[in-house]
Write a protein that holds these residues in place. Structure first.
Motif: not given
Length: 187
Positions: A63-64, A175-180, A37-39, A69-70
Protein backbone atom coordinates in the motif's frame (compact mmCIF):
# COMPACT_ATOMS: atom_id res chain seq x y z
CA UNK A 1 -22.37 -40.61 -18.78
CA UNK A 2 -18.67 -39.99 -19.40
CA UNK A 3 -19.52 -36.65 -21.02
CA UNK A 4 -21.39 -35.60 -17.90
CA UNK A 5 -18.42 -36.47 -15.68
CA UNK A 6 -15.97 -34.55 -17.92
CA UNK A 7 -18.31 -31.57 -18.04
CA UNK A 8 -18.69 -31.60 -14.25
CA UNK A 9 -14.92 -31.73 -13.74
CA UNK A 10 -14.46 -28.89 -16.22
CA UNK A 11 -17.05 -26.79 -14.37
CA UNK A 12 -15.39 -27.51 -11.02
CA UNK A 13 -11.95 -26.55 -12.36
CA UNK A 14 -13.29 -23.29 -13.83
CA UNK A 15 -15.01 -22.48 -10.55
CA UNK A 16 -11.80 -23.06 -8.56
CA UNK A 17 -9.83 -20.82 -10.94
CA UNK A 18 -12.51 -18.14 -10.58
CA UNK A 19 -12.25 -18.32 -6.78
CA UNK A 20 -8.46 -18.04 -6.89
CA UNK A 21 -8.61 -14.94 -9.09
CA UNK A 22 -11.53 -13.40 -7.17
CA UNK A 23 -9.75 -13.78 -3.85
CA UNK A 24 -6.79 -11.89 -5.29
CA UNK A 25 -3.24 -11.57 -4.06
CA UNK A 26 -2.48 -10.78 -0.43
CA UNK A 27 -0.74 -7.51 0.39
CA UNK A 28 2.77 -7.64 1.72
CA UNK A 29 2.82 -7.25 5.49
CA UNK A 30 5.02 -4.22 6.00
CA UNK A 31 6.65 -3.93 9.41
CA UNK A 32 4.50 -0.96 10.38
CA UNK A 33 1.28 -2.05 8.63
CA UNK A 34 -0.29 -3.44 11.80
CA UNK A 35 -0.76 0.12 13.06
CA UNK A 36 -2.23 1.28 9.75
CA UNK A 37 0.80 3.43 8.94
CA UNK A 38 3.69 2.81 6.60
CA UNK A 39 7.28 3.73 7.08
CA UNK A 40 7.77 7.06 5.33
CA UNK A 41 11.26 8.45 4.96
CA UNK A 42 11.95 12.18 5.53
CA UNK A 43 12.09 12.73 1.74
CA UNK A 44 8.59 11.23 1.34
CA UNK A 45 9.67 7.83 0.02
CA UNK A 46 7.68 4.84 1.26
CA UNK A 47 9.54 1.66 2.25
CA UNK A 48 8.28 -1.36 0.30
CA UNK A 49 10.73 -4.02 1.44
CA UNK A 50 14.23 -5.44 1.32
CA UNK A 51 15.87 -5.46 -2.10
CA UNK A 52 16.97 -9.12 -1.86
CA UNK A 53 13.50 -10.30 -0.77
CA UNK A 54 11.84 -8.59 -3.72
CA UNK A 55 14.47 -9.91 -6.13
CA UNK A 56 13.74 -13.45 -4.92
CA UNK A 57 9.96 -13.15 -5.12
CA UNK A 58 10.11 -11.18 -8.43
CA UNK A 59 6.97 -9.21 -7.41
CA UNK A 60 5.31 -7.84 -4.32
CA UNK A 61 2.24 -5.76 -3.55
CA UNK A 62 2.11 -2.99 -0.98
CA UNK A 63 0.00 0.00 0.00
CA UNK A 64 1.27 3.45 -0.97
CA UNK A 65 -0.95 6.18 0.49
CA UNK A 66 -3.77 3.62 0.73
CA UNK A 67 -3.31 2.69 -2.93
CA UNK A 68 -2.38 -0.88 -3.87
CA UNK A 69 0.86 -0.90 -5.88
CA UNK A 70 2.69 -3.87 -7.38
CA UNK A 71 6.49 -3.81 -7.62
CA UNK A 72 8.11 -6.11 -10.18
CA UNK A 73 11.77 -7.09 -10.42
CA UNK A 74 12.40 -8.00 -14.06
CA UNK A 75 15.68 -8.29 -15.97
CA UNK A 76 17.67 -6.40 -13.36
CA UNK A 77 15.24 -3.49 -12.90
CA UNK A 78 12.49 -2.60 -10.46
CA UNK A 79 9.15 -1.34 -11.79
CA UNK A 80 6.12 -0.17 -9.79
CA UNK A 81 2.59 0.49 -11.01
CA UNK A 82 -0.97 0.51 -9.78
CA UNK A 83 -1.88 -3.10 -9.07
CA UNK A 84 -5.29 -2.95 -10.78
CA UNK A 85 -5.51 -2.92 -14.58
CA UNK A 86 -6.85 0.26 -16.16
CA UNK A 87 -9.36 -1.70 -18.27
CA UNK A 88 -11.53 -3.55 -15.73
CA UNK A 89 -9.51 -3.65 -12.51
CA UNK A 90 -7.85 -7.03 -13.06
CA UNK A 91 -5.10 -7.97 -10.56
CA UNK A 92 -1.83 -7.26 -12.37
CA UNK A 93 0.12 -8.95 -9.56
CA UNK A 94 -1.17 -12.27 -11.00
CA UNK A 95 -0.22 -11.45 -14.60
CA UNK A 96 2.66 -12.79 -16.67
CA UNK A 97 5.45 -10.61 -18.03
CA UNK A 98 6.01 -10.79 -21.79
CA UNK A 99 8.49 -9.10 -24.10
CA UNK A 100 6.75 -7.15 -26.87
CA UNK A 101 9.04 -5.43 -29.38
CA UNK A 102 11.81 -5.18 -26.79
CA UNK A 103 9.51 -3.80 -24.07
CA UNK A 104 8.71 -5.72 -20.89
CA UNK A 105 4.92 -5.81 -20.49
CA UNK A 106 2.60 -7.14 -17.82
CA UNK A 107 -0.36 -9.05 -19.25
CA UNK A 108 -3.58 -8.63 -17.27
CA UNK A 109 -4.86 -12.09 -16.30
CA UNK A 110 -8.50 -11.13 -16.85
CA UNK A 111 -8.63 -9.79 -20.42
CA UNK A 112 -5.00 -10.05 -21.63
CA UNK A 113 -4.46 -6.30 -21.88
CA UNK A 114 -0.76 -5.54 -22.27
CA UNK A 115 0.89 -2.71 -20.31
CA UNK A 116 4.54 -1.67 -20.52
CA UNK A 117 6.34 -1.81 -17.19
CA UNK A 118 8.55 1.15 -18.05
CA UNK A 119 5.93 3.72 -19.12
CA UNK A 120 2.45 2.34 -18.33
CA UNK A 121 1.42 2.46 -21.99
CA UNK A 122 -1.38 0.18 -23.13
CA UNK A 123 -0.40 -1.79 -26.23
CA UNK A 124 -2.58 -3.38 -28.89
CA UNK A 125 -1.95 -5.19 -32.14
CA UNK A 126 -3.49 -3.33 -35.06
CA UNK A 127 -3.33 -3.12 -38.82
CA UNK A 128 -3.41 -0.26 -41.30
CA UNK A 129 -6.19 -1.17 -43.75
CA UNK A 130 -4.75 1.25 -46.32
CA UNK A 131 -1.63 -0.90 -46.78
CA UNK A 132 -1.73 -3.32 -49.72
CA UNK A 133 -0.93 -6.30 -47.46
CA UNK A 134 -1.75 -5.18 -43.92
CA UNK A 135 0.21 -6.98 -41.25
CA UNK A 136 -0.53 -6.61 -37.52
CA UNK A 137 1.88 -4.36 -35.64
CA UNK A 138 2.06 -3.36 -32.00
CA UNK A 139 0.76 0.14 -31.36
CA UNK A 140 0.38 2.33 -28.28
CA UNK A 141 -2.93 3.47 -26.80
CA UNK A 142 -0.99 6.03 -24.75
CA UNK A 143 -0.17 5.93 -21.06
CA UNK A 144 -3.09 4.23 -19.30
CA UNK A 145 -1.53 2.78 -16.13
CA UNK A 146 -0.02 4.92 -13.39
CA UNK A 147 3.62 4.04 -12.76
CA UNK A 148 5.46 4.89 -9.56
CA UNK A 149 9.09 5.89 -9.17
CA UNK A 150 11.21 3.22 -7.47
CA UNK A 151 14.34 4.04 -5.48
CA UNK A 152 16.79 1.47 -4.14
CA UNK A 153 18.96 2.66 -1.27
CA UNK A 154 21.10 0.73 1.18
CA UNK A 155 19.40 -2.60 0.43
CA UNK A 156 15.85 -1.23 0.72
CA UNK A 157 13.28 -0.58 -2.01
CA UNK A 158 11.18 2.58 -1.80
CA UNK A 159 8.32 3.95 -3.89
CA UNK A 160 7.52 7.64 -4.29
CA UNK A 161 3.95 8.68 -3.51
CA UNK A 162 1.87 9.30 -6.65
CA UNK A 163 1.55 12.75 -8.18
CA UNK A 164 -2.23 13.01 -8.31
CA UNK A 165 -2.19 16.30 -10.22
CA UNK A 166 -2.03 14.15 -13.37
CA UNK A 167 -4.71 11.49 -13.88
CA UNK A 168 -4.50 8.09 -15.58
CA UNK A 169 -7.16 5.54 -16.50
CA UNK A 170 -5.93 3.18 -13.75
CA UNK A 171 -6.80 5.79 -11.09
CA UNK A 172 -10.47 4.77 -11.27
CA UNK A 173 -9.78 1.20 -10.11
CA UNK A 174 -7.03 2.27 -7.72
CA UNK A 175 -9.63 4.39 -5.92
CA UNK A 176 -12.29 1.66 -6.04
CA UNK A 177 -9.94 -0.86 -4.42
CA UNK A 178 -8.31 1.66 -2.08
CA UNK A 179 -8.11 0.46 1.51
CA UNK A 180 -9.56 -2.95 0.64
CA UNK A 181 -12.68 -1.64 -1.12
CA UNK A 182 -14.79 -4.02 -3.16
CA UNK A 183 -16.15 -3.00 -6.55
CA UNK A 184 -19.43 -4.79 -5.97
CA UNK A 185 -20.04 -2.64 -2.90
CA UNK A 186 -19.37 0.67 -4.67
CA UNK A 187 -21.66 2.74 -6.89
Amino acid sequence: MLDLIVLSLHFLLCFLIFLAIWRGHEDVDLPSSSTGTVEVEPDGLILIGKEEDIKKSRRITAKVNGREVVVFYHEGKFHALDSRCYHEGGPLCLGEIEDINGQACIVCPWHKYKITLETGEGLYEGINPLEPSPTPQWQSKGVKQRIHKVTVDNGNVYVSPPDLSVSFDSDYFAEKYKNGGDLSMEK
